[in-house]
Structure formats: structure tokens, C-alpha cells
Write a protein that holds these residues in place. Structure first.
Motif, PDB file in Angstrom:
ATOM      1  N   SER A  64       4.861  16.435   3.596  1.00 31.24           N
ATOM      2  CA  SER A  64       4.634  16.721   2.112  1.00 31.24           C
ATOM      3  C   SER A  64       4.566  15.664   1.191  1.00 31.24           C
ATOM      4  CB  SER A  64       5.808  17.660   1.874  1.00 31.24           C
ATOM      5  OG  SER A  64       7.023  17.141   1.987  1.00 31.24           O
ATOM      6  N   GLU A  65       5.470  14.334   1.537  1.00 26.35           N
ATOM      7  CA  GLU A  65       5.479  13.276   0.731  1.00 26.35           C
ATOM      8  C   GLU A  65       4.357  12.545   0.841  1.00 26.35           C
ATOM      9  OE1 GLU A  65       9.137  11.119   1.122  1.00 26.35           O
ATOM     10  OE2 GLU A  65      10.288  12.620   1.821  1.00 26.35           O
ATOM     11  N   VAL A  66       3.878  12.462   1.952  1.00 30.16           N
ATOM     12  CA  VAL A  66       2.535  11.738   2.171  1.00 30.16           C
ATOM     13  C   VAL A  66       1.241  12.226   1.199  1.00 30.16           C
ATOM     14  CG1 VAL A  66       0.462  11.200   3.943  1.00 30.16           C
ATOM     15  CG2 VAL A  66       3.021  10.789   4.502  1.00 30.16           C
ATOM     16  N   LYS A  67       1.424  13.828   1.286  1.00 31.79           N
ATOM     17  CA  LYS A  67       0.310  14.653   0.470  1.00 31.79           C
ATOM     18  C   LYS A  67       0.524  14.323  -1.150  1.00 31.79           C
ATOM     19  CE  LYS A  67      -0.563  18.296   3.603  1.00 31.79           C
ATOM     20  NZ  LYS A  67      -0.306  19.585   3.973  1.00 31.79           N
ATOM     21  N   GLU A  68       1.943  14.244  -1.460  1.00 33.23           N
ATOM     22  CA  GLU A  68       2.138  13.773  -2.896  1.00 33.23           C
ATOM     23  C   GLU A  68       1.535  12.507  -3.398  1.00 33.23           C
ATOM     24  OE1 GLU A  68       3.264  15.761  -5.577  1.00 33.23           O
ATOM     25  OE2 GLU A  68       3.020  17.118  -4.193  1.00 33.23           O
ATOM     26  N   ILE A  69       1.636  11.507  -2.557  1.00 30.31           N
ATOM     27  CA  ILE A  69       1.283  10.069  -2.777  1.00 30.31           C
ATOM     28  C   ILE A  69      -0.186   9.973  -2.879  1.00 30.31           C
ATOM     29  CG2 ILE A  69       1.196   7.854  -1.614  1.00 30.31           C
ATOM     30  CD1 ILE A  69       3.876   8.256  -0.395  1.00 30.31           C
TER      31      ILE A  69
ATOM     32  N   ALA B 276       2.352   2.734   8.892  1.00 33.37           N
ATOM     33  CA  ALA B 276       1.332   3.318   8.382  1.00 33.37           C
ATOM     34  C   ALA B 276      -0.020   2.727   8.161  1.00 33.37           C
ATOM     35  CB  ALA B 276       1.560   4.118   6.715  1.00 33.37           C
ATOM     36  N   LYS B 277      -1.309   3.086   8.460  1.00 33.09           N
ATOM     37  CA  LYS B 277      -2.387   2.633   8.113  1.00 33.09           C
ATOM     38  C   LYS B 277      -3.494   3.458   7.362  1.00 33.09           C
ATOM     39  CE  LYS B 277      -2.138  -1.621  10.268  1.00 33.09           C
ATOM     40  NZ  LYS B 277      -0.852  -1.886   9.791  1.00 33.09           N
TER      41      LYS B 277
ATOM     42  N   ILE C  43       2.914   4.429   0.858  1.00 36.92           N
ATOM     43  CA  ILE C  43       3.331   5.565   2.493  1.00 36.92           C
ATOM     44  C   ILE C  43       4.119   4.525   3.150  1.00 36.92           C
ATOM     45  CG2 ILE C  43       2.497   6.632   4.207  1.00 36.92           C
ATOM     46  CD1 ILE C  43      -0.122   7.229   2.662  1.00 36.92           C
ATOM     47  N   GLN C  44       3.951   3.346   3.205  1.00 39.18           N
ATOM     48  CA  GLN C  44       4.819   2.410   4.030  1.00 39.18           C
ATOM     49  C   GLN C  44       6.170   2.254   3.438  1.00 39.18           C
ATOM     50  OE1 GLN C  44       2.545  -1.121   3.791  1.00 39.18           O
ATOM     51  NE2 GLN C  44       1.144  -0.745   5.562  1.00 39.18           N
ATOM     52  N   GLN C  45       6.474   2.701   2.137  1.00 43.93           N
ATOM     53  CA  GLN C  45       7.903   2.555   1.475  1.00 43.93           C
ATOM     54  C   GLN C  45       8.541   3.866   1.955  1.00 43.93           C
ATOM     55  OE1 GLN C  45       8.325  -0.282   0.019  1.00 43.93           O
ATOM     56  NE2 GLN C  45       6.128  -0.583   0.674  1.00 43.93           N
TER      57      GLN C  45
END
Length: 701
Positions: A49-54, A31-32, A22-24
Motif C-alpha cells: 500500500s505504501e509502495v502504491k502511494e509513492i 528495492a530497484k 521506496i528504499q526509505q
């Protein structure tokens, strides 16, 4: 930064990897993601949406707090939720176990193809989520536990070890489930503390009672709190009488009587009478809100031990993969070993590479320790301070308000003129708000002496008071205020005697003679001596008292409470210097009231404040004893030591079982199920041992 609740995190190591990914993302550097609290803090600009995918790659997902994450949303996820109450996971594991048992029962009675089908079905049901995640990770060359398990499953099936592959898939699923349950139990213990906050309040507006959310309450609002209801925020009783349970703030179960003029804390429970309370702080500024915020924050901090374990885990898994590769190829190439047997051994070694149990050694113990202490009214601002508390060998105490009550009282009286002494003293001190005057008036009340009023009261700075009473002039103060008298030797001797006992003197005199004197002391807390004794018993080597009072007073208190050493006549900067000096010789905790001891509290390796909810105490110290006494300090130190001991024990067990499994490769005895059991056994064991910290016997303090 926006906060989200995350469910389905399979382990601490996985949470760490997800955080890194997520930090990338663009704007994701800060992000923590905390496995301990199951919370994600992320910049609002990061695409959700990208966070959810990760998160999805580990079977985790965001809980939509606004919709309370309804059932429909929950079933949209293709990966299982490791949190408590996931019926789907129980059903999958139960079905797999039944199919595995059926295959074992029919082993010699049915065709091999039927058995293979049963084993494959059981493996697929319990292991498909791991397998899908592992394949995705393998394609990205990301090696975590899912990747290792996927390689092991593919390898086992490719060499025809159907039975072993199925058992590994079932045990791994069970291991993940138990791991999630352990962390969830610790989290729930913490969350139960956070539920003490009231939701609504009954506000009195133009004579009408209206129900409002506590967030809408403002300073000076009047609220009505009926029996059994929670007080919505910090305030003052303006009418009514009742007893109040302040356990949410102080951890003390005994009720405290409240009546007009008394302060009350938000979150405490009104027992019997109806109270009208003037709100003095908006809820977000109240003691309870600050405590709950700090308890939540405490879960997020990583201790030096956790940071070391996480760093170690980064190197541990690749190292095990190299060892596994060597086990697979070295014996067949150099010692004519059987390729199939050593491939199997190598796959088993891969499973030993899972660092989950090791990473779990610390967080459950830390969260349990913070929750246990918070339940007792001991606020620890982070795991790092809990770890430090367990390492203390020296405790420095401020005297006034810490070992003593900070409330002067009359310990001795010497009277030369019975008819005038008490009457004159009461008249002069009646209207004074000085702490010594209050002590004298308390003594007058105890003796049943009625205070009349003195005239022409004049205060002489640093000496005392000159006043007229019933037409005559009187002096009240220390010896310096008696300059108009030639004090006889017998009186001088009494003065010296009281001073040697460490008492503060207040003399009363007329034109000709001293009428009598009060010897005033700061009352020692009832629990101080037993607390110091307990601290020495549990292994605190040095207890040191630091005070600005003169030597005789310090000596008297030090002897009464039993500290191992004391230092007197100290200015605030002298206390700081003394704390620094002590810190060079050991791990030092400084205990004060959080107001005038702030520099010394900040200088010590661990600042401990007592304050019963005072803002300065909560803000200054690393640990706050929310009671107004030291009674729970020994237990807090004991819990800190126990947490440290359990973490060390957990690390030894986690690594020990893995080392034992690896040693079994030398004679070729390591099997896939022994490898997974070594990790599973360690996980279950460290979880259960860590959760014992939450257990508190009813007769414990």
C-alpha cells in the motif's frame, strides 16, 4: 524479492526519485525500479500500500499480473498513464488543443474574462495531474520536473500570461506522452523477443497424447512436436525427420535439418515433419529460458554513462533553480529591469531545468541495442557490456573451435603402398573415437573405401596403435611410433615437409616400411577471413590469435585468416597473461568457445563466447554469439559503436538546446514556450534517434 510491472512512469529521473523513496521504507533498502523495463523489484516485507502511494505521486501504478490489470482497475487511478494506448491522455490533450485554438481565434471578438476562462479550462484539462503532483512535491520540498512546471504555471498565471501558461501545459503533456511512447516502443521490441517461449507441450504418456504446461515437463519426458509448433525445451530427436527454424536461439533464419539423434533447442519451430523428442532439460534450465532471463536482466544494468548522467541530473536541477532565482532578482535590483519581465524570464529558465531529455539520452539507445543484437542471436548481458563492445580496439581469438571448426580433416596424403595403405588405415581406425581417427574415416568414406575390422588393437599412449590385420602386424601413429623402422631419407623429407606446413601426421607402416601418411589439419571456418577483414574495416586495430598449437600450425592459420598477430604454444595460464598484456595497451575482447577458454574470457575487459546455446558459453561470457560461427560479430561491434555514438550525440543535443535556451535570457528573448520546446524538441529528437538502432535492413547480416 518480488517483481512487479509498473506503468505510468513519466521519465527516468522521476523513476530514480521514486526508487529512492521506496528504499526509505522499512525493508525497502534493496528495492530497484527500472524505467528501462518498467519493473519494480522489492522485498516481500515492504507494505504494498505504501509502495502504491509513492508511485501514485508520479501517476505510476502497479499492474496486477494475476488480473491482467482489467479496465476497472485502470480507471481507478487519478493520474494519467504515459504508456502507449492511453486514450484518456490523447482525449485530454486534444480537448485542450481545441480550446486553445478557439481562444486564439476569438482573441479580439470576446470579453477578456471569456478568454481567460477558455485558457484556464485548457490548462486545467492538460495540466491538472502535473499541477497536483507538483503541489504535493512542493510541500515536501521535492524538486522534480512536476514541481518546476507547477511553479512556472503559477508564476505565468499570476503575471497574466494566460496564453503562454496554456501552451506550456499542453506542450508538457505532449512531451510526457511522447517520452512514454518512445520508451514503450523500445520495451515492446524487447518484449517481442521474450514471447518466443512456448506455453504448452504435447506429452506422450502411456500411448496417449496429453497437453501440459511446459513448466510441468520433466527430464526424459517424450513430447510430440507437429509442423508449425514450437519445441518446448532442449532435447534429442528420438524419431522423425524435419527441418527446424532455430532463429529464436541463434538468430539464423535458415532452417536446420533434424533427424534421430540430433539435439534440438526449446523455442525453435518445427517446419514440416512430426518429431518425437526426449526432453533433456526442464524448461527453466533450457538455453531459451536462460537467454530470456539474461535479456531481461540486461535491461536493468546501468552503464557508466547512465550513472554519470543520473549523478549530473541531481546537481543540474538545483543549479538551474538558483540561476532562475538570480534571473528574477538581479536585473531588477541592479539594472533597473522590469520585475514582471524578469520574473517571466526566470520562470522560463525554471522549465529549462527539466533533465528528462538528458536522462533519456541513454536508456532507449541501450535497450534498442540489446534488442537489436538479441534479434540476431547475439546475447549481451547488460548495457555496460554493450557500451564496452563499442569501445573495443583489440580482439583476441582462440584458434580451435573459433577461427577453425575444431574438426580435424585430412588435407594431404602421401602413399608408398597403394594396395595396403588405405585398407589398413580404415581397418585400424574403424572403431576409434579419437578426433584424428574420425578425420581419417571421413577421408575413407570420401574415397569410397570399405572398412574391414582389425584384430588385437593395442593403443600405445602418446604414440599410436599396434594392430593385426589379415594375419600381419601394422603400426599407425606419429613418427615416434615407427621406432621399429629405419626410415629412409625420402620419407624423412616428406615428414619434414608436411610438418613445416603445420600439419599433424599419422603414419601407417608394416614390419618393413612406411606404407603412407596422412597430413591432418583443423579446418578453417569459411567465414573467418572475411570476418577478420570486416573487423579491421570497422576500426578494430589489432586482431590477435592465441593458441596452444605449435608455431607452424599457428602460422598457417594466422596467414589464412589474416589476423594482425599470433602467439603459439600457449598454456591456459599463458593465454591469461597475454590477454592482461594486451589489456594494458587497449580495450580487449577475448573470443573463445566458453569451455576451455574460461580463464582468458574472464580476464579480458569483454569476454565473448560462441556456443550455439551451450551452458558454459552462456555462463562464462559477457556476450554470447549463439551461432556456431563468427559471422555476426562485426555487426554486433558496429551496433555497439553506433549505440555509443548515438548516446554521445543525444547528450550533446540535450545540453546544447538547453544552453541555447539559457543564452536567450541575456537579451531577454527566452519565452515559456521556447523553454518547453527546447526540452520537448530534445526529448522527441533523442527518442527518435535512439529508436533508429532497431532498424535493420533486410539484406543486412
Amino acid at each position: 524479492m518480488k517483481e512487479y510491472r509498473v506503468k505510468g512512469l513519466s521519465c527516468g529521473n522521476c523513476a530514480q526519485m521514486l526508487e529512492h523513496q521506496i528504499q526509505q521504507l522499512e525493508n525497502g533498502e534493496t528495492a530497484k525500479l527500472s524505467f528501462n523495463s518498467g519493473k519494480l523489484l522489492v522485498d516481500e516485507r515492504v507494505p504494498l500500500s505504501e509502495v502504491k502511494e509513492i508511485l501514485k505521486t508520479d501517476g505510476a501504478y502497479l499492474v496486477d499480473e494475476s488480473d491482467h490489470h482489467d479496465e476497472h482497475t485502470e480507471h481507478d487511478h487519478d493520474a494519467h498513464d504515459h504508456s502507449h494506448g492511453n486514450k484518456k491522455m490523447y482525449l485530454m490533450l486534444g480537448t485542450s488543443a481545441l480550446l486553445y485554438a478557439l481562444a486564439l481565434t476569438l482573441d479580439v471578438q470576446v470579453a477578456a474574462s471569456t478568454l481567460i476562462l477558455l485558457y484556464l479550462t485548457a490548462t486545467a484539462i492538460s495540466g491538472y495531474t502535473t499541477f497536483i503532483r507538483g503541489l504535493k512535491n512542493l510541500l515536501r520540498l521535492k524538486f522534480n520536473i512536476d514541481t518546476l512546471m507547477t511553479i512556472a504555471l503559477i508564476g505565468a498565471i499570476s503575471i497574466g500570461e494566460w496564453k503562454e501558461a496554456t501552451l506550456v501545459a499542453i506542450l508538457f503533456g505532449l512531451n510526457e506522452l511522447l517520452e512514454g511512447l518512445g520508451m514503450e516502443k523500445a520495451r515492446r521490441s524487447m518484449e517481442s523477443l521474450l514471447k518466443v517461449a512456448p506455453k504448452e507441450a504435447t506429452k506422450l504418456e502411456n500411448g496417449n497424447e496429453i497437453t501440459v504446461p511446459i513448466a510441468k515437463l520433466a527430464v526424459n519426458d517424450i513430447v510430440i512436436v507437429k509442423p508449425g509448433e514450437k519445441i518446448p525445451s532442449d532435447g534429442q530427436v528420438i524419431s522423425g525427420k524435419s527441418s527446424v527454424n532455430e532463429a529464436a536461439i541463434t538468430g539464423e533464419s535458415l532452417p536446420v535439418d533434424k533427424s534421430e539423434g540430433d539435439p534440438v533447442f526449446g523455442g525453435s519451430i518445427n517446419n514440416e515433419g512430426v518429431l518425437h523428442i526426449r526432453i533433456e532439460k526442464a524448461y527453466e534450465d533450457s538455453s531459451l529460458a536462460k537467454i530470456l532471463h539474461l535479456v531481461e536482466e540486461a535491461q536493468e544494468t546501468k552503464t557508466p554513462t547512465e550513472l554519470f548522467i543520473n549523478k549530473f541530473a541531481k546537481y543540474y536541477t538545483p543549479l538551474i533553480m538558483i540561476v532562475a532565482a538570480l534571473v528574477m532578482v538581479v536585473p531588477p535590483l541592479l539594472f533597473d529591469g522590469d520585475w514582471s519581465s524578469w520574473l517571466y524570464q526566470g520562470l522560463a529558465v525554471l522549465i529549462v531545468g527539466c533533465p528528462c531529455a538528458l536522462i533519456l539520452s541513454s536508456p532507449i539507445a541501450i535497450v534498442s541495442g540489446i534488442a537489436r543484437n538479441a534479434r540476431n542471436g547475439i546475447l549481451i548481458k547488460g548495457g555496460v557490456f554493450l557500451e564496452q563492445l563499442g569501445k573495443l580496439d583489440t580482439l583476441a581469438f582462440d584458434k580451435t573451435g573459433t577461427l577453425t571448426k575444431g574438426e580435424p580433416y585430412v588435407e594431404q596424403t602421401i602413399v608408398y603402398d597403394e594396395s595396403k595403405f588405405f585398407e589398413v588405415a580404415a581397418a585400424i581406425e574403424k572403431s576409434s573415437s579419437h578426433p584424428l581417427a574420425k578425420a581419417i574415416m571421413k577421408e575413407m568414406s570420401r574415397r569410397g573405401i570399405e572398412a574391414k575390422s582389425a584384430d588385437q588393437i593395442e593403443t600405445v599412449s602418446g604414440r599410436g596403435i599396434v594392430a593385426t590385420y589379415e594375419g600381419a602386424k601394422y603400426w599407425l601413429g606419429n613418427e615416434k611410433s615407427m621406432g621399429h623402422l629405419n626410415i629412409p631419407e625420402t620419407v624423412q623429407s616428406s615428414i619434414q615437409q608436411l610438418k613445416e606446413q603445420g600439419l599433424t601426421l599419422v603414419l601407417v607402416a608394416d614390419d618393413n616400411q612406411v606404407l603412407g601418411m596422412f597430413g591432418i589439419a583443423d579446418e578453417i571456418r569459411e567465414e573467418s577471413r572475411s570476418v577478420i577483414t570486416q573487423l579491421h574495416r570497422i576500426g578494430i586495430k589489432r586482431t590477435v590469435m592465441l593458441t596452444g598449437d605449435h608455431h607452424k600450425t599457428a602460422e598457417k592459420v594466422a596467414n589464412a585468416v589474416g589476423v594482425s598477430e599470433y602467439y603459439s604454444d600457449l598454456l591456459p595460464e599463458d593465454k591469461v597473461a597475454k590477454v592482461k598484456e594486451l589489456a594494458d595497451q587497449g580495450v580487449v575482447g577475448m573470443i573463445g568457445d566458453g569451455i576451455n577458454d574460461a580463464p582468458a574470457l574472464a580476464t579480458a575487459q569483454l569476454g565473448i563466447a560462441m556456443g550455439k546455446g551451450t551452458d558454459s558459453a552462456i555462463e562464462t561470457a559477457d556476450i554470447v554469439l549463439m551461432q556456431d560461427h563468427l559471422g555476426k560479430l562485426p555487426e554486433a561491434v558496429t551496433v555497439g559503436r553506433r549505440v555509443n555514438r548515438i548516446i554521445r550525440f543525444n547528450i550533446a543535443v540535450s545540453l546544447g538546446l538547453k544552453l541555447l535556451a539559457l543564452l536567450l535570457t541575456i537579451p531577454g528573448w527566452l519565452t515559456l514556450w521556447i523553454a518547453i520546446l527546447s526540452d520537448m524538441g530534445a526529448t522527441i529528437f533523442v527518442t527518435l534517434v535512439s529508436l533508429t538502432i532497431l532498424i535493420q535492413k533486410k539484406n543486412q547480416p
